[in-house]
Every structure is written in C-alpha cells, then in structure tokens.
Enzyme design. Structure first.
Site, short mmCIF file in Angstrom:
data_model
loop_
_atom_site.label_atom_id
_atom_site.label_comp_id
_atom_site.label_asym_id
_atom_site.label_seq_id
_atom_site.Cartn_x
_atom_site.Cartn_y
_atom_site.Cartn_z
N GLY A 31 -19.91 8.97 66.07
CA GLY A 31 -20.87 8.09 65.28
C GLY A 31 -21.30 8.71 64.05
O GLY A 31 -20.42 9.66 63.45
N HIS A 37 -14.45 7.76 59.05
CA HIS A 37 -14.27 7.12 60.17
C HIS A 37 -14.07 5.42 59.97
O HIS A 37 -13.00 4.90 60.74
CB HIS A 37 -15.70 6.82 60.81
CG HIS A 37 -16.14 8.01 61.45
ND1 HIS A 37 -17.32 8.61 60.93
CD2 HIS A 37 -15.85 9.00 62.42
CE1 HIS A 37 -17.69 9.92 61.50
NE2 HIS A 37 -16.82 9.90 62.39
N LYS A 149 -8.29 15.76 59.94
CA LYS A 149 -9.50 16.83 59.49
C LYS A 149 -9.45 17.91 60.56
O LYS A 149 -9.72 18.86 60.54
CB LYS A 149 -10.60 15.82 59.42
CG LYS A 149 -11.86 16.59 59.74
CD LYS A 149 -12.57 17.01 58.49
CE LYS A 149 -13.57 17.75 58.29
NZ LYS A 149 -14.53 17.45 59.60
N ASP A 150 -9.39 17.19 61.99
CA ASP A 150 -9.50 18.16 63.03
C ASP A 150 -8.12 18.21 63.66
O ASP A 150 -7.45 17.77 64.53
CB ASP A 150 -10.41 17.46 64.14
CG ASP A 150 -11.63 17.03 63.66
OD1 ASP A 150 -12.85 17.89 63.74
OD2 ASP A 150 -12.02 15.98 63.04
N GLN A 153 -7.42 19.59 67.21
CA GLN A 153 -7.73 18.59 67.88
C GLN A 153 -6.58 17.64 68.21
O GLN A 153 -6.23 16.97 69.17
CB GLN A 153 -8.98 17.56 67.66
CG GLN A 153 -9.27 16.46 68.39
CD GLN A 153 -10.52 15.85 67.83
OE1 GLN A 153 -11.68 16.48 68.36
NE2 GLN A 153 -10.70 14.98 67.07
N MET A 184 -14.67 14.78 54.31
CA MET A 184 -16.13 13.68 54.77
C MET A 184 -16.38 14.43 56.18
O MET A 184 -15.33 14.72 57.08
CB MET A 184 -15.81 12.16 54.80
CG MET A 184 -15.89 12.05 53.33
SD MET A 184 -16.15 10.14 53.26
CE MET A 184 -16.81 10.12 51.55
N ARG A 187 -21.29 16.07 59.81
CA ARG A 187 -22.22 17.25 59.69
C ARG A 187 -22.59 17.61 58.33
O ARG A 187 -23.48 18.33 58.04
CB ARG A 187 -21.49 18.51 60.29
CG ARG A 187 -21.41 18.57 61.64
CD ARG A 187 -20.89 19.59 62.53
NE ARG A 187 -21.24 19.57 63.83
CZ ARG A 187 -20.33 19.36 64.86
NH1 ARG A 187 -19.11 19.12 64.55
NH2 ARG A 187 -20.62 19.45 66.14
P1 AMP Z 1 -16.06 12.66 64.88
O1 AMP Z 1 -17.18 11.37 64.78
O2 AMP Z 1 -16.40 13.76 63.63
O3 AMP Z 1 -16.12 13.26 66.18
O4 AMP Z 1 -14.77 12.18 64.44
C1 AMP Z 1 -14.07 11.11 64.83
C2 AMP Z 1 -12.60 10.67 64.14
O5 AMP Z 1 -12.66 10.68 62.99
C3 AMP Z 1 -11.99 12.27 65.02
O6 AMP Z 1 -10.67 11.78 65.08
C4 AMP Z 1 -11.81 12.99 63.38
O7 AMP Z 1 -10.82 13.73 63.20
C5 AMP Z 1 -11.97 11.71 62.25
N1 AMP Z 1 -12.45 12.21 61.04
C6 AMP Z 1 -13.73 12.85 60.91
N2 AMP Z 1 -13.78 13.07 59.57
C7 AMP Z 1 -12.66 12.63 59.00
C8 AMP Z 1 -12.13 12.56 57.77
N3 AMP Z 1 -13.00 13.14 56.60
N4 AMP Z 1 -10.97 12.13 57.61
C9 AMP Z 1 -10.22 11.91 58.28
N5 AMP Z 1 -10.66 11.77 59.56
C10 AMP Z 1 -11.67 12.29 60.08
#
Ligand code: AMP
Length: 283
Positions: A31, A37, A149-150, A153, A184, A187
């Site tokens: 979220g 996202h 980005k991750d 993961q 992006m 955090r």
């Molecule tokens: P999170 O809500 O941070 O756990 O991210 C959810 C998904 O969005 C994960 O697969 C992240 O790798 C992806 N994500 C978060 N930030 C970015 C970004 N800047 N660019 C691409 N994917 C992202």
C-alpha cells in the site's frame, strides 16, 4: 472495484473467474501507492482479464527494530487510486485473517536470501516468501507482477515459484523513478527535503558506475570503490552494501558483464533505501 477482506471470499471470487475461463493477475503490495505501484497495476491489466491488487503490510517481514508501526498507510487514498486504475479487486486482509494465532508454517528460500538485504534483515525474506506463497494460494493468479526495484525479492520469488511448482508466470516491471531519478518508494515519505536531496546519491552512483563501464572499467573492486566514495560524499548517508552481482544467481562478480547488476542499500538518516541497475544500460 470490489474490496475483499476475507480469505475465503477472495478465493471464491478467484475460482469463479477461473471457472469462466478468464485469466487473473495479482499485484502484491504493502500500500501507500505511488506511481511505481500504479505502473505495476497497468502492466497487470495488460497481462490478464482481471486484476487483484493485495494491500497488506506484512508484519512478519519486518524485524523487531524496523518500521512496521510507522509504515505509511492511507487506505482511502489507495482505494481511490486502485479504482482509478480499474482494478477489479482490492484484497485487504487483516493480520488475523492472514496469520491466525495458531499459524506456524514458513516458506524459506535458502541461499538466495543469505546476502544483500538478507544479511542486514534476518528473517525478512522468509516473511516475504511466506506471505507471497499464501497470496498465491488464496488469489490463484495466472500471473503476478513484481518490481525490479526489489531485485533480490524478484529473484527469490522466481526461485520459490520454480521450487514449489507454482503454475504462475512472474512478470517483472522496471524501476519507476521520479523526475530527479529517485526510485519511487513508500518509504520516501519518511524523508525530509534535505534527505530527499541526499537520496539522489543512489541513482547518481548508478549513473556514475555506468559511465565508468562505458569508458571500459569492468573491474568490480574499482567500481565499488568509486561508488563508495560517491555515496560517502553526501550528508545523512550511511552505506549498507554495494554489490556487483549476477542478476539470476545473485553471486558476487569480479567483472561486469551483461548479466550483472549493481545493488545498493543505504540509510539516509533513519530511512533505509535500496536501488539497483544493470550497468550496460542507459537509465
Ligand atoms: P511495496 O508496496 O513497496 O511492497 O511494493 C509492491 C511492489 O511494487 C513490489 O513488487 C515492488 O518491487 C514494486 N515497486 C515498489 N516501488 C517500485 C518502483 N519504484 N518501481 C518499480 N516497482 C516498484
């Protein structure tokens, strides 16, 4: 858009979609949506007839000293943004729904989680693979979209899918950056204005490394030293790791090649940030 909170309702809906012969994509998130996202959601919409976005701040992937209690949340805004993207279902389970009191099973991917973020965040990836395995079983998607980005993961999830024989295609989305190049992240909302400026050291370091690679410097040690001195020239920044790794095995590399990724983790003030990139590509 349907908002579903119960696991059994989510699975019943997914089964009805599958029975009708339609395809289903899942975008797992914690979220506090940003453009990254939303791009994942758009890619999911291109890949399947129906899209489920899960919104769950997964407590078991946070260490005891980490930011679970202050992780940013804004359900109403997230719901509106998901609706704007024409998402079919926003799946928002409670912690009790996902982890009843007698829950005691974990999914672990061993070697790939030992280095990089796994070193400073023990247990983090077990939390990630456990929740993603559960989401796969609950939402029954044909494909699932994750961000580059991750990068660790993504590799870990791909391995889990292979090792546990999930019939799910993992789709990767490139890193989404703001105008200045900052990757992006939910955090980023922790950062003061001055810290935001310092956080740009990550994308600039990647750019610097790419320029050196383009000039013929392929030696990992040299590149890592260069990046280390670049990062340390910024206020508020402490470096956690700088690693040149193979994008599939995550093994450290001595020399840059097409399959290598430079992975970075730093703290800017109290905020932990990561970034990564291939060094042969333009940003
Ligand atoms: P999170 O809500 O941070 O756990 O991210 C959810 C998904 O969005 C994960 O697969 C992240 O790798 C992806 N994500 C978060 N930030 C970015 C970004 N800047 N660019 C691409 N994917 C992202």
């Amino acid at each position: 858009m349907k908002i579903i909170r119960a696991v059994n309702e989510m699975t019943a809906w997914a089964k009805s979609v599958r029975r009708s012969g339609k395809s289903l994509a899942l975008v797992p998130t914690m979220g506090f949506f940003h453009e990254g996202h939303l791009r994942l959601m758009r890619l999911a919409s291109q890949r399947a007839d129906f899209v489920v976005v899960s919104l769950f701040v997964n407590p078991i992937q946070f260490g005891p000293q980490e930011d679970l209690s202050r992780y940013p949340r804004d359900f109403d805004r997230d719901a509106q943004l998901a609706q704007n993207e024409k998402i079919d279902v926003l799946f928002v389970p409670s912690v009790d729904e996902m982890y009843p009191a007698d829950h005691q099973t974990e999914v672990q991917v061993r070697h790939l989680t030992a280095g990089l973020c796994g070193k400073s965040r023990p247990g983090h990836f077990n939390g990630v693979t456990t929740v993603v395995a559960k989401l796969f079983n609950i939402v029954l998607p044909h494909c699932a979209v994750f961000g580059e980005k991750d990068c660790q993961q993504l590799v870990v999830i791909r391995r889990m899918v292979r090792d546990l024989n999930y019939d799910i295609k993992i789709v990767a989305h490139p890193i989404v950056r703001d105008r200045d190049g900052l990757a992006m992240s939910s955090r980023n909302s922790y950062l003061s204005q001055a810290e935001c400026q310092s956080a740009l050291c990550l994308c600039r370091a990647l750019q610097l490394a790419r320029e050196r690679v383009a000039a013929g410097v392929l030696d990992a040690r040299q590149l890592i030293e260069l990046v280390a001195s670049h990062l340390s020239s910024y206020d508020h920044v402490t470096t956690e790791y700088i690693s040149l790794v193979d994008q599939e095995s995550l093994n450290e590399k001595d020399t840059v090649d097409e399959g290598s990724v430079l992975a970075l983790a730093i703290r800017v003030g109290d905020t932990r940030l990561i970034d990564n990139g291939r060094l042969y590509e333009k940003m």
